[in-house]
Motif scaffolding. Structure first.
Motif, PDB file in Angstrom:
ATOM      1  N   THR A 114       0.867  -1.162   0.118  1.00  0.00           N
ATOM      2  CA  THR A 114      -0.032  -0.049   0.000  1.00  0.00           C
ATOM      3  C   THR A 114       0.981   1.284   0.075  1.00  0.00           C
ATOM      4  O   THR A 114       0.760   2.101  -0.853  1.00  0.00           O
ATOM      5  N   LEU A 115       1.870   1.299   1.044  1.00  0.00           N
ATOM      6  CA  LEU A 115       2.484   2.513   1.033  1.00  0.00           C
ATOM      7  C   LEU A 115       3.475   2.740  -0.024  1.00  0.00           C
ATOM      8  O   LEU A 115       3.828   3.754  -0.640  1.00  0.00           O
ATOM      9  N   SER A 116       4.173   1.670  -0.547  1.00  0.00           N
ATOM     10  CA  SER A 116       5.173   1.710  -1.673  1.00  0.00           C
ATOM     11  C   SER A 116       4.504   2.322  -2.950  1.00  0.00           C
ATOM     12  O   SER A 116       4.842   3.148  -3.758  1.00  0.00           O
ATOM     13  N   THR A 117       3.111   1.577  -3.308  1.00  0.00           N
ATOM     14  CA  THR A 117       2.307   2.078  -4.368  1.00  0.00           C
ATOM     15  C   THR A 117       2.061   3.549  -3.900  1.00  0.00           C
ATOM     16  O   THR A 117       1.982   4.466  -5.159  1.00  0.00           O
ATOM     17  N   LEU A 118       1.423   4.038  -3.085  1.00  0.00           N
ATOM     18  CA  LEU A 118       1.223   5.523  -2.799  1.00  0.00           C
ATOM     19  C   LEU A 118       2.249   6.291  -2.826  1.00  0.00           C
ATOM     20  O   LEU A 118       2.307   7.360  -3.410  1.00  0.00           O
ATOM     21  N   LEU A 124      -8.561   2.206 -17.999  1.00  0.00           N
ATOM     22  CA  LEU A 124      -8.135   0.766 -17.891  1.00  0.00           C
ATOM     23  C   LEU A 124      -9.200   0.141 -16.792  1.00  0.00           C
ATOM     24  O   LEU A 124      -9.417  -1.163 -17.053  1.00  0.00           O
ATOM     25  N   GLY A 125      -9.571   0.894 -15.885  1.00  0.00           N
ATOM     26  CA  GLY A 125     -10.267   0.305 -14.845  1.00  0.00           C
ATOM     27  C   GLY A 125     -11.718   0.069 -15.384  1.00  0.00           C
ATOM     28  O   GLY A 125     -12.057  -1.134 -15.188  1.00  0.00           O
ATOM     29  N   GLY A 168      -1.012   7.410 -14.260  1.00  0.00           N
ATOM     30  CA  GLY A 168      -2.381   6.715 -14.801  1.00  0.00           C
ATOM     31  C   GLY A 168      -2.281   5.151 -14.364  1.00  0.00           C
ATOM     32  O   GLY A 168      -3.204   4.711 -13.855  1.00  0.00           O
ATOM     33  N   LEU A 169      -1.178   4.771 -14.630  1.00  0.00           N
ATOM     34  CA  LEU A 169      -0.836   3.118 -14.351  1.00  0.00           C
ATOM     35  C   LEU A 169      -0.876   2.852 -12.893  1.00  0.00           C
ATOM     36  O   LEU A 169      -1.443   1.726 -12.510  1.00  0.00           O
ATOM     37  N   VAL A 170      -0.176   3.566 -12.085  1.00  0.00           N
ATOM     38  CA  VAL A 170      -0.147   3.314 -10.775  1.00  0.00           C
ATOM     39  C   VAL A 170      -1.378   3.640  -9.993  1.00  0.00           C
ATOM     40  O   VAL A 170      -1.810   2.980  -9.052  1.00  0.00           O
ATOM     41  N   ILE A 171      -2.057   4.649 -10.401  1.00  0.00           N
ATOM     42  CA  ILE A 171      -3.485   4.891  -9.979  1.00  0.00           C
ATOM     43  C   ILE A 171      -4.430   3.596 -10.299  1.00  0.00           C
ATOM     44  O   ILE A 171      -5.042   3.154  -9.313  1.00  0.00           O
ATOM     45  N   VAL A 172      -4.225   2.930 -11.199  1.00  0.00           N
ATOM     46  CA  VAL A 172      -4.874   1.535 -11.439  1.00  0.00           C
ATOM     47  C   VAL A 172      -4.679   0.635 -10.215  1.00  0.00           C
ATOM     48  O   VAL A 172      -5.354  -0.214  -9.583  1.00  0.00           O
ATOM     49  N   ARG A 173      -3.240   0.325 -10.254  1.00  0.00           N
ATOM     50  CA  ARG A 173      -2.826  -0.343  -8.904  1.00  0.00           C
ATOM     51  C   ARG A 173      -3.334  -0.122  -7.570  1.00  0.00           C
ATOM     52  O   ARG A 173      -3.785  -0.815  -6.730  1.00  0.00           O
ATOM     53  N   MET A 174      -3.034   1.402  -7.298  1.00  0.00           N
ATOM     54  CA  MET A 174      -3.794   1.854  -6.096  1.00  0.00           C
ATOM     55  C   MET A 174      -5.040   1.570  -5.849  1.00  0.00           C
ATOM     56  O   MET A 174      -5.723   1.301  -4.774  1.00  0.00           O
ATOM     57  N   PHE A 175      -6.003   1.681  -7.190  1.00  0.00           N
ATOM     58  CA  PHE A 175      -7.270   1.601  -6.928  1.00  0.00           C
ATOM     59  C   PHE A 175      -7.768   0.075  -6.591  1.00  0.00           C
ATOM     60  O   PHE A 175      -8.772  -0.235  -5.682  1.00  0.00           O
ATOM     61  N   VAL A 176      -7.069  -0.790  -7.381  1.00  0.00           N
ATOM     62  CA  VAL A 176      -7.177  -2.365  -6.864  1.00  0.00           C
ATOM     63  C   VAL A 176      -6.954  -2.607  -5.334  1.00  0.00           C
ATOM     64  O   VAL A 176      -7.497  -3.356  -4.658  1.00  0.00           O
ATOM     65  N   ILE A 177      -5.852  -1.902  -4.721  1.00  0.00           N
ATOM     66  CA  ILE A 177      -5.571  -2.382  -3.428  1.00  0.00           C
ATOM     67  C   ILE A 177      -6.781  -1.393  -2.522  1.00  0.00           C
ATOM     68  O   ILE A 177      -7.041  -1.975  -1.471  1.00  0.00           O
ATOM     69  N   TYR A 178      -7.299  -0.499  -3.071  1.00  0.00           N
ATOM     70  CA  TYR A 178      -8.319   0.242  -2.390  1.00  0.00           C
ATOM     71  C   TYR A 178      -9.544  -0.769  -2.427  1.00  0.00           C
ATOM     72  O   TYR A 178     -10.348  -0.885  -1.182  1.00  0.00           O
ATOM     73  N   HIS A 179      -9.827  -1.295  -3.583  1.00  0.00           N
ATOM     74  CA  HIS A 179     -10.777  -2.206  -3.645  1.00  0.00           C
ATOM     75  C   HIS A 179     -10.727  -3.373  -2.810  1.00  0.00           C
ATOM     76  O   HIS A 179     -11.618  -3.922  -1.897  1.00  0.00           O
ATOM     77  N   VAL A 224       0.626  -3.714 -12.271  1.00  0.00           N
ATOM     78  CA  VAL A 224      -0.148  -2.577 -12.395  1.00  0.00           C
ATOM     79  C   VAL A 224      -1.508  -2.833 -11.958  1.00  0.00           C
ATOM     80  O   VAL A 224      -2.083  -1.847 -11.293  1.00  0.00           O
ATOM     81  N   THR A 225      -2.321  -4.224 -12.217  1.00  0.00           N
ATOM     82  CA  THR A 225      -3.674  -4.133 -11.946  1.00  0.00           C
ATOM     83  C   THR A 225      -3.685  -4.921 -10.634  1.00  0.00           C
ATOM     84  O   THR A 225      -4.607  -5.537 -10.339  1.00  0.00           O
ATOM     85  N   ALA A 226      -2.466  -5.233  -9.798  1.00  0.00           N
ATOM     86  CA  ALA A 226      -2.294  -5.946  -8.689  1.00  0.00           C
ATOM     87  C   ALA A 226      -3.239  -7.241  -8.691  1.00  0.00           C
ATOM     88  O   ALA A 226      -4.166  -7.390  -7.650  1.00  0.00           O
ATOM     89  N   ASN A 227      -2.975  -7.937  -9.504  1.00  0.00           N
ATOM     90  CA  ASN A 227      -3.408  -9.365  -9.838  1.00  0.00           C
ATOM     91  C   ASN A 227      -4.994  -9.398  -9.894  1.00  0.00           C
ATOM     92  O   ASN A 227      -5.667 -10.331  -9.746  1.00  0.00           O
TER      93      ASN A 227
END
Length: 324
Positions: free
Chosen positions: A26-30, A214-215, A57-68, A258-261
């Motif tokens: 979480t923190l590394s992505t942020l 992408l999302g 833009g790509l990292v926002i996708v990863r952070m969103f999946v973590i948020y999800h 990017v998509t956090a799996n």
């Protein structure tokens, strides 16, 4: 071959987070997101700015999946610090907690039911029902599922769909949607006014445009792919919806990061409490999950997914307009 509750029970040992890993990812992505956004804002070299803008833009996708994942309580549950971080991120990404969690929980509990509301998912109607719709209703249905809707997911899906529509439908319940709208517009106007159109384009518009596009596509294609099947409410079962109506999107290591799996979507729907970083481990350990229905991010598969329009119960598959 395990099916039903037996298969779901087999995934339960993996529905345990490693708290240190959860915070690390979480923190590394942020941090990467903050640095890349700063690079798109302050970097002197224009090419470096563009690169940072795309990366953001790509990292926002990863952070969103973590948020999800956090919203599913699979990571950082009952952490006050995480509550603050993700509440702010939900406002930032135009997916405030109240509407995202309500609509997404509904999606998980009704995924692949052909006769249900399309809350939290793309609408799907049967061939027979589509033919009975008025011309205006048909156009509206096809417009919602159109590639341009996904391309402009930033405006149509996130800003309008998740925020404006939710607030207008229930202001008291979705007050945080209004906060997201006002905050988003205020920051965008401030950047444009004080830093210029180029900075606004690279540090604000492009990252959101890429991330929301992408999302939107990922969410569409994970449940709208050539071999997907749908059931009536009576025949529906939770495990079948996961295995038959949720795809395994095959990706290379870069896109998995990017998509956090989230491509392991069939497993996620089988047990949403499994942390994103354990999904590959689950697939490797449970043979039944390796026989998933697949799609990819290859252009041919993307085109194939977009061609699907309505459900044909006689053929037991999604069909194109030409086949209606």
């Amino acid at each position: 071959m395990r099916t039903g509750k037996e298969l779901i029970f087999a995934t339960r040992p993996f529905a345990v987070e490693d708290r240190k890993k959860s915070w690390l990812y979480t923190l590394s992505t942020l941090i990467i997101l903050i640095v890349s956004l700063a690079g798109s804002y302050w970097n002197i070299n224009i090419l470096a700015k563009i690169a940072c803008s795309i990366l953001s833009g790509l990292v926002i996708v990863r952070m969103f999946v973590i948020y999800h994942d956090y919203q599913h309580h699979s990571i950082l549950y009952k952490s006050i610090v995480a509550d603050i971080i993700f509440w702010i991120f939900g406002i930032y990404i135009l997916a405030p907690e109240s509407i995202w969690k309500r609509s997404h929980d509904y999606h998980h509990n009704h995924n692949s039911k052909i006769f249900t509301a399309s809350i939290g998912s793309w609408p799907i109607v049967s061939k027979e029902k589509f033919q009975k719709l008025s011309r205006v209703q048909q156009v509206n249905y096809l417009a919602i599922r159109h590639p341009l809707t996904i391309l402009f997911g930033y405006i149509i899906v996130f800003f309008y769909g998740l925020c404006i529509q939710s607030f207008m439908s229930s202001p008291r319940k979705h007050w945080d949607s209004l906060i997201a709208i006002v905050t988003h517009l205020a920051i965008a106007v401030a950047i444009f006014a004080f830093a210029g159109w180029q900075t606004w384009l690279l540090s604000w518009f492009i990252p959101f445009f890429i991330a929301c596009m992408l999302g939107s596509y990922l969410f569409y294609a994970q449940h709208n792919f050539p071999s997907v099947t749908f059931k009536g409410n009576i025949e529906w079962s939770y495990d079948n919806a996961a295995m038959e109506s949720s795809s395994y999107m095959v990706m290379n290591p870069f896109w998995r990061w990017v998509t956090a799996n989230i491509g392991y979507h069939h497993i996620h729907h089988l047990n949403s409490r499994i942390p994103f970083y354990r999904l590959p481990e689950v697939m490797a350990a449970i043979p039944e999950l390796q026989n998933a229905k697949t799609t990819t991010l290859n252009p041919s598969d993307i085109i194939a997914c977009f061609k699907l329009k309505v459900w044909d119960p006689e053929k037991n598959k999604m069909i194109s307009l030409n086949a209606i």
